[in-house]
Design an enzyme around this catalytic site. Structure first.
Site, PDB file in Angstrom:
ATOM      1  CE1 TYR A   1      68.254  27.805  49.536  1.00  0.00           C
ATOM      2  CE2 TYR A   1      67.290  29.650  48.349  1.00  0.00           C
ATOM      3  CZ  TYR A   1      68.152  29.173  49.312  1.00  0.00           C
ATOM      4  OH  TYR A   1      68.901  30.054  50.063  1.00  0.00           O
TER       5      TYR A   1
ATOM      6  CG  ASP B   1      58.992  29.157  48.020  1.00  0.00           C
ATOM      7  OD1 ASP B   1      58.824  30.318  47.594  1.00  0.00           O
ATOM      8  OD2 ASP B   1      60.098  28.710  48.380  1.00  0.00           O
TER       9      ASP B   1
ATOM     10  CE  LYS C   1      64.876  34.382  43.802  1.00  0.00           C
ATOM     11  NZ  LYS C   1      64.694  33.084  44.368  1.00  0.00           N
TER      12      LYS C   1
HETATM   13  C1  LIG Z   1      65.055  32.652  45.870  1.00  0.00           C
HETATM   14  C2  LIG Z   1      64.112  31.738  46.530  1.00  0.00           C
HETATM   15  C3  LIG Z   1      63.912  31.750  47.921  1.00  0.00           C
HETATM   16  C4  LIG Z   1      64.760  32.566  48.847  1.00  0.00           C
HETATM   17  O1  LIG Z   1      64.613  33.927  48.678  1.00  0.00           O
HETATM   18  P1  LIG Z   1      65.769  34.916  49.248  1.00  0.00           P
HETATM   19  O2  LIG Z   1      65.233  36.277  48.943  1.00  0.00           O
HETATM   20  O3  LIG Z   1      67.008  34.554  48.502  1.00  0.00           O
HETATM   21  O4  LIG Z   1      65.903  34.656  50.696  1.00  0.00           O
HETATM   22  C5  LIG Z   1      62.916  30.957  48.450  1.00  0.00           C
HETATM   23  N1  LIG Z   1      62.163  30.184  47.661  1.00  0.00           N
HETATM   24  C6  LIG Z   1      62.322  30.137  46.327  1.00  0.00           C
HETATM   25  C7  LIG Z   1      61.430  29.283  45.506  1.00  0.00           C
HETATM   26  C8  LIG Z   1      63.318  30.893  45.730  1.00  0.00           C
HETATM   27  O5  LIG Z   1      63.504  30.810  44.396  1.00  0.00           O
END
Ligand SMILES: *Cc1c(COP(=O)(O)O)cnc(C)c1O
Length: 428
Positions: free
Chosen positions: A144, A239, A267
């Site tokens: 994601y 990511d 995060k």
């Molecule tokens: C949570 C998450 C996102 C998205 O971040 P948001 O602040 O919810 O837009 C992207 N990549 C990873 C790996 C994530 O865990």
């Protein structure tokens, strides 16, 4: 568990907010039942609107790595707020947090702050495309990267051809530029590169996948991707929205000793306020406006409250190198405890863990990619989830999520949790 007020609040919310929530997973669709409305939280504990007290293993999906309402973060935000909450002008604190982040994370010279992980990943891909002059990207099924169009592509009928949108509203034009690969399958990535010569701008990956449960990279997968990227003039994007400032000070790059070309954050970097960021070496970051041609902007980017929270969080993580060891030890303790009680109760399961990311899957096949993650028994998971909730333990309301361990957890909390898992296991 009492659900009275949460039920009423949810019914009211559903009238004016689609599905009653501002982010879908909060609606408990994966497990059924009524979502809890949070009232307040401190340290490892969450209190809902009905007064239920829960040990929190979600922690706002990662940011609260030092526990809820962590005092230095709260103080920093309160102090900043008194001096104005947004200016749309540069502020000194943006440079302070940038300097600290650059010093903590390997292989980056510059960092740009945005407002979410989605924005960070979306902007990183645009930058990779601008820098390489190529259009296509490779992503992995089950990873994601936020909800921007290019990433909402699911596995469908295999990874060899064009992706299929899994959300209406994503055009075929966008989908065709996203190639899907299987996590931990290097041959699959090689095939995609061979089939699209000189067309791939970047490979984006969660270096430890955390959005299909926790799935660690295997068999030197990340290193092999690094080599493939170098051979084919492709940028490697880590990511690290979930892993950044969690698996180590320098995230997965540091943990595995592998350099990415662009790194995305979210995060933890915001300490619980809406912050994302992307970073790279000068050569790449200087491609961004206003010094380079790739446009990217944000009215509230670098917001003073968000930067104050993030800076207080990064300072705390930077000041105490033992935090990551403690987190690892606590999570390993939990891992061992859950392992034992599930085995004792003859449950079929797999536990995956890297550092302070851990997930329990109700299947015995090793979980190494999206297909194996999806094999877990969801009926068992639902019972497990609601059983734990009744015992006062709050894990993510979906089998495709990681538990986020916080340093605020005590060993008594962990024992309480293992005991709760034991009780629930008897009912599965
Ligand atoms: C949570 C998450 C996102 C998205 O971040 P948001 O602040 O919810 O837009 C992207 N990549 C990873 C790996 C994530 O865990």
């Amino acid at each position: 568990m009492i659900y009275k007020r949460s039920s009423a609040l949810f019914a009211e919310a559903e009238q004016v907010i689609p599905g009653g929530v501002n982010s879908p997973v909060r609606a408990f669709k994966g497990v059924g039942g009524t979502p809890l409305f949070a009232k307040e939280a401190k340290g490892a504990y969450l209190y809902d609107e009905d007064g239920n007290k829960l040990i929190d293993y979600i922690n706002s999906w990662g940011p609260m790595i030092l526990g809820h309402a962590y005092q230095p973060v709260v103080d920093a935000v309160v102090e900043k707020a008194k001096k104005g909450t947004s200016f749309g002008m540069p502020t000194e604190i943006e440079t302070q947090i940038a300097e600290l982040a650059v010093s903590m994370v390997p292989n980056i010279d510059k960092i740009r702050f945005v407002n979410s992980g989605t924005e960070a990943c979306m902007s990183a891909v645009r930058l990779a495309r601008g820098f390489t002059g190529k259009d296509k990207i490779i992503k992995f099924a089950g990873c994601y990267h936020g909800h921007s169009d290019s990433f909402l592509i699911q596995a469908g009928s295999g990874a060899s051809t064009f992706g299929t949108p899994n959300s209406p509203g994503v055009t075929q034009g966008t989908a065709k530029d996203t190639l899907l690969a299987t996590y931990n399958d290097i041959d699959n990535v090689k095939e995609l590169i061979a089939a699209n010569p000189n067309e791939i701008a970047c490979i984006i990956i969660e270096p430890v996948a955390g959005n299909m449960g926790c799935v660690p990279p295997q068999n030197d997968f990340l290193n092999k991707l690094r080599v493939l990227c170098d051979e084919n003039n492709i940028l490697l994007i880590f990511d690290e929205v979930m892993t950044g400032f969690r698996l180590a000070k320098g995230g997965a790059q540091e943990l595995f000793g592998i350099k990415a070309d662009i790194v995305c954050f979210g995060k933890v970097i915001g300490g619980g306020l809406p912050v994302g960021a992307f970073a790279a070496r000068n050569e790449i970051m200087n491609y961004l406006a206003p010094i380079g041609p790739v446009y990217q902007a944000g009215t509230l980017s670098g917001n003073p409250l968000a930067m104050a929270a993030g800076l207080a969080m990064l300072r705390a993580l930077n000041a105490d190198p033992e935090i990551f060891t403690r987190l690892e030890e606590k999570t390993a303790y939990l891992h061992k405890g859950i392992d034992k009680v599930l085995t004792d109760n003859n449950i079929t399961y797999t536990i995956n863990r890297v550092g302070s990311m851990i997930s329990v899957h109700f299947d015995e096949t090793p979980v190494v990619d999206f297909t194996t993650a999806a094999k877990g028994n969801n009926e068992t998971f639902k019972k497990f989830f609601h059983g734990l909730l009744n015992e006062g333990v709050y894990i993510a309301p979906s089998a495709f999520e990681t538990w986020f361990i916080t340093d605020a957890l005590t060993y008594e909390d962990l024992d309480f949790t293992i005991n709760a898992v034991n009780k629930v296991a008897k009912t599965l």
